[in-house]
Scaffold this motif. Structure first.
Motif, mmCIF file in Angstrom:
data_model
loop_
_atom_site.group_PDB
_atom_site.id
_atom_site.type_symbol
_atom_site.label_atom_id
_atom_site.label_comp_id
_atom_site.label_asym_id
_atom_site.label_seq_id
_atom_site.Cartn_x
_atom_site.Cartn_y
_atom_site.Cartn_z
ATOM 1 N N ASN A 160 0.834 -1.193 0.000
ATOM 2 C CA ASN A 160 0.000 0.000 0.000
ATOM 3 C C ASN A 160 0.869 1.244 0.000
ATOM 4 O O ASN A 160 0.421 2.329 -0.370
ATOM 5 N N ASN A 161 2.100 1.067 0.457
ATOM 6 C CA ASN A 161 3.058 2.173 0.439
ATOM 7 C C ASN A 161 4.164 1.841 -0.555
ATOM 8 O O ASN A 161 5.299 1.549 -0.186
ATOM 9 N N ARG A 162 3.811 1.841 -1.820
ATOM 10 C CA ARG A 162 4.727 1.430 -2.880
ATOM 11 C C ARG A 162 5.963 2.324 -2.965
ATOM 12 O O ARG A 162 7.040 1.879 -3.348
ATOM 13 N N LYS A 163 5.809 3.572 -2.567
ATOM 14 C CA LYS A 163 6.936 4.500 -2.643
ATOM 15 C C LYS A 163 8.087 4.036 -1.755
ATOM 16 O O LYS A 163 9.256 4.055 -2.167
ATOM 17 N N ILE A 164 7.756 3.611 -0.523
ATOM 18 C CA ILE A 164 8.804 3.133 0.388
ATOM 19 C C ILE A 164 9.386 1.818 -0.107
ATOM 20 O O ILE A 164 10.604 1.594 -0.051
ATOM 21 N N VAL A 165 8.528 0.924 -0.606
ATOM 22 C CA VAL A 165 9.005 -0.358 -1.119
ATOM 23 C C VAL A 165 9.986 -0.131 -2.266
ATOM 24 O O VAL A 165 11.062 -0.741 -2.316
ATOM 25 N N ASP A 166 9.621 0.746 -3.187
ATOM 26 C CA ASP A 166 10.515 1.045 -4.319
ATOM 27 C C ASP A 166 11.837 1.624 -3.827
ATOM 28 O O ASP A 166 12.907 1.304 -4.367
ATOM 29 N N SER A 167 11.754 2.449 -2.787
ATOM 30 C CA SER A 167 12.966 3.049 -2.229
ATOM 31 C C SER A 167 13.864 1.974 -1.627
ATOM 32 O O SER A 167 15.096 2.006 -1.797
ATOM 33 N N ILE A 168 13.272 1.012 -0.954
ATOM 34 C CA ILE A 168 14.037 -0.085 -0.359
ATOM 35 C C ILE A 168 14.759 -0.884 -1.436
ATOM 36 O O ILE A 168 15.948 -1.205 -1.318
ATOM 37 N N TYR A 169 14.044 -1.201 -2.515
ATOM 38 C CA TYR A 169 14.642 -2.002 -3.584
ATOM 39 C C TYR A 169 15.663 -1.217 -4.401
ATOM 40 O O TYR A 169 16.445 -1.802 -5.151
ATOM 41 N N LYS A 170 15.669 0.092 -4.251
ATOM 42 C CA LYS A 170 16.660 0.907 -4.961
ATOM 43 C C LYS A 170 17.898 1.165 -4.108
ATOM 44 O O LYS A 170 19.007 1.255 -4.637
ATOM 45 N N THR A 171 17.716 1.292 -2.789
ATOM 46 C CA THR A 171 18.811 1.752 -1.936
ATOM 47 C C THR A 171 19.501 0.660 -1.136
ATOM 48 O O THR A 171 20.689 0.787 -0.811
ATOM 49 N N GLU A 172 18.789 -0.415 -0.792
ATOM 50 C CA GLU A 172 19.420 -1.475 -0.012
ATOM 51 C C GLU A 172 20.367 -2.284 -0.900
ATOM 52 O O GLU A 172 20.295 -2.231 -2.120
ATOM 53 N N THR A 173 21.237 -3.046 -0.280
ATOM 54 C CA THR A 173 22.251 -3.799 -1.030
ATOM 55 C C THR A 173 21.604 -4.880 -1.895
ATOM 56 O O THR A 173 20.522 -5.403 -1.547
ATOM 57 N N PRO A 174 22.233 -5.234 -3.009
ATOM 58 C CA PRO A 174 21.702 -6.322 -3.844
ATOM 59 C C PRO A 174 21.522 -7.615 -3.059
ATOM 60 O O PRO A 174 20.564 -8.351 -3.282
ATOM 61 N N ARG A 175 22.451 -7.904 -2.136
ATOM 62 C CA ARG A 175 22.356 -9.129 -1.336
ATOM 63 C C ARG A 175 21.086 -9.113 -0.486
ATOM 64 O O ARG A 175 20.365 -10.118 -0.414
ATOM 65 N N LEU A 176 20.789 -7.991 0.157
ATOM 66 C CA LEU A 176 19.596 -7.910 1.004
ATOM 67 C C LEU A 176 18.329 -7.998 0.168
ATOM 68 O O LEU A 176 17.373 -8.692 0.546
ATOM 69 N N ARG A 177 18.311 -7.336 -0.987
ATOM 70 C CA ARG A 177 17.130 -7.397 -1.853
ATOM 71 C C ARG A 177 16.889 -8.830 -2.310
ATOM 72 O O ARG A 177 15.750 -9.301 -2.356
ATOM 73 N N SER A 178 17.966 -9.528 -2.642
ATOM 74 C CA SER A 178 17.849 -10.922 -3.052
ATOM 75 C C SER A 178 17.356 -11.791 -1.903
ATOM 76 O O SER A 178 16.497 -12.671 -2.081
ATOM 77 N N ASP A 179 17.880 -11.546 -0.695
ATOM 78 C CA ASP A 179 17.451 -12.310 0.480
ATOM 79 C C ASP A 179 15.956 -12.109 0.745
ATOM 80 O O ASP A 179 15.242 -13.056 1.088
ATOM 81 N N ILE A 180 15.489 -10.893 0.609
ATOM 82 C CA ILE A 180 14.070 -10.601 0.838
ATOM 83 C C ILE A 180 13.205 -11.402 -0.133
ATOM 84 O O ILE A 180 12.239 -12.065 0.269
ATOM 85 N N ASN A 181 13.550 -11.334 -1.410
ATOM 86 C CA ASN A 181 12.774 -12.076 -2.411
ATOM 87 C C ASN A 181 12.819 -13.578 -2.156
ATOM 88 O O ASN A 181 11.802 -14.270 -2.248
ATOM 89 N N ASN A 182 14.005 -14.094 -1.834
ATOM 90 C CA ASN A 182 14.144 -15.531 -1.600
ATOM 91 C C ASN A 182 13.341 -15.991 -0.396
ATOM 92 O O ASN A 182 12.744 -17.075 -0.411
ATOM 93 N N ARG A 183 13.325 -15.192 0.658
ATOM 94 C CA ARG A 183 12.551 -15.563 1.842
ATOM 95 C C ARG A 183 11.062 -15.601 1.531
ATOM 96 O O ARG A 183 10.348 -16.514 1.971
#
Length: 404
Positions: A160-183
């Motif tokens: 519902n807060n897509r702006k923050i989600v997009d910000s997370i996927y842009k600013t956090e490390t590739p490893r963390l973004r990958s971990d989030i998706n994998n989990r």
């Protein structure tokens, strides 16, 4: 690097404070525990478990310093004594003492010791959050790191807060973004299979396709199909599995020419040489869930990578055999896949073994025996262990006795 795990002081401390047990990675008696505690492929791994068989603390890696092993042990004891354990939290929740802080602390504890199946817990946690908290970057990040079910309650609130989600996927490390998706993928897959929820499995399939489609639409389509095949296989829906797998392997493997397969193999060699085994990311990635894996570490070495198309076809053919189907249409289809895998990679013992089993199922006994003998010959040429060769020879004996 020499490990100091066998330091006399370390041994005494562990013997005084724990009941210690060690095992090798191939020990079948330990497999259940390794899966439960999500050990993965990082070894050595040290698990500190309480009397209720719940994880208290986990650590990995060797060290030339005895202090590492002493510190691990003391941390586990400290957590247990202070009640910061999975067992202690679960006891509190049984008495109805779950609140926002305890749930958040519990989820954080599980993540800190490498336990990431927290989707149900985070669905409880969001019930305590205010609208204001759901507009906070750190809160949204915490919810994502917990691995919510895709398109589930927590996931929907997050997006519902897509702006923050997009910000997370842009600013956090590739490893963390990958971990989030994998989990999210792992947790959703486990829930879909456990509850035999086909709709949830399809939602996960769509989620996977969307992830890939940002960079490789074709790969996204393949991986989404693969996810549904895994679901059908896991819930023993053989009818849907056979039907969908036929389309999958015909469409994604059989239509690729020998020249294209060779190009993929060259690309695979380049990736392995550049990045090691983790660099393998060919068009047709190997499905490691296969019961009969031919993608061994030795085969994945720089000197002998496996043809990704051939290995994929072999995996598909073997899975058809494992279903136990007697349907000749499906068996002949699998036979075609298996034959092509041999054409593309003619010296692989496992491919001949698969081909022989399919021939046997079709009552083509002499051809089956001949190809199983070829599997044995190539296995010896490849210098497999005596145990592995004996297994192949036992299969041949069963074929000759018509007892397979």
């Amino acid at each position: 690097m020499k490990s100091r795990l066998n330091d006399p002081d370390v041994i005494k401390y562990y013997n005084d404070n724990f009941i210690s047990f060690s095992c090798v990675i191939t020990d079948t008696a330990a497999m259940r525990q390794l899966r439960k505690f999500q050990v993965g492929n990082t070894f050595p791994c040290f698990l500190f478990i309480d009397g209720q068989n719940n994880l208290v603390y986990k650590a990995t890696g060797n060290s030339p310093f005895a202090s590492k092993y002493m510190d691990m042990a003391k941390e586990a004891i400290n957590l247990n004594q202070n009640g910061n354990t999975i067992t202690a939290y679960e006891k509190r929740f049984k008495t109805g003492k779950a609140d926002a802080k305890s749930l958040k602390d519990y989820i954080s504890l599980r993540e800190n010791i490498g336990v990431y199946d927290n989707a149900k817990l985070v669905d409880q946690y969001v019930d305590f959050l205010t609208i204001g908290e759901l507009n906070d970057y750190k809160t949204i990040l915490f919810l994502l790191e917990a691995g919510p079910y895709v398109y589930g309650k927590t996931y929907s609130l997050i997006y519902n807060n897509r702006k923050i989600v997009d910000s997370i996927y842009k600013t956090e490390t590739p490893r963390l973004r990958s971990d989030i998706n994998n989990r999210m993928i792992v947790n959703t897959r486990a829930e879909a299979i456990a509850t035999k929820n086909k709709v949830l499995a399809q939602q996960l399939s769509n989620f996977i396709q969307n992830i890939w489609s940002k960079t490789n639409y074709r790969q996204g389509f393949i991986e989404s199909q693969r996810e549904m095949l895994l679901y059908y296989k896991s819930v023993n829906d053989t009818t849907n599995y056979l039907r969908e797998a036929e389309y999958f392997y015909d469409g994604n493997y059989m239509r690729i020419s020998a020249d294209s397969a060779k190009k993929l193999l060259v690309k695979q060699r380049e990736n392995i040489a550049k990045n090691g085994i983790r660099g393998v990311n060919s068009l047709m990635s190997i499905d490691t869930t296969k019961t009969k894996s031919v993608f061994t570490l030795r085969e994945a070495g720089i000197s002998a990578p496996v043809d990704p198309i051939a290995s994929g076809l072999n995996a598909g053919a073997w899975e058809f055999y494992l279903t136990g189907t007697k349907n000749s249409n499906y068996l002949f289809k699998a036979l075609l896949w298996s034959k092509r895998s041999i054409t593309l990679s003619p010296n692989n013992y496992a491919f001949y073994d698969t081909y022989a089993h399919l021939l046997y199922r079709l009552s083509l006994f002499q051809d089956a025996e001949s190809n199983e003998q070829s599997a044995i010959n190539y296995a010896k040429e490849y210098k497999l262990s005596p145990t592995q060769i004996n297994q192949l020879e036992e299969e041949l004996r069963k074929m000759k006795q018509r007892k397979l």
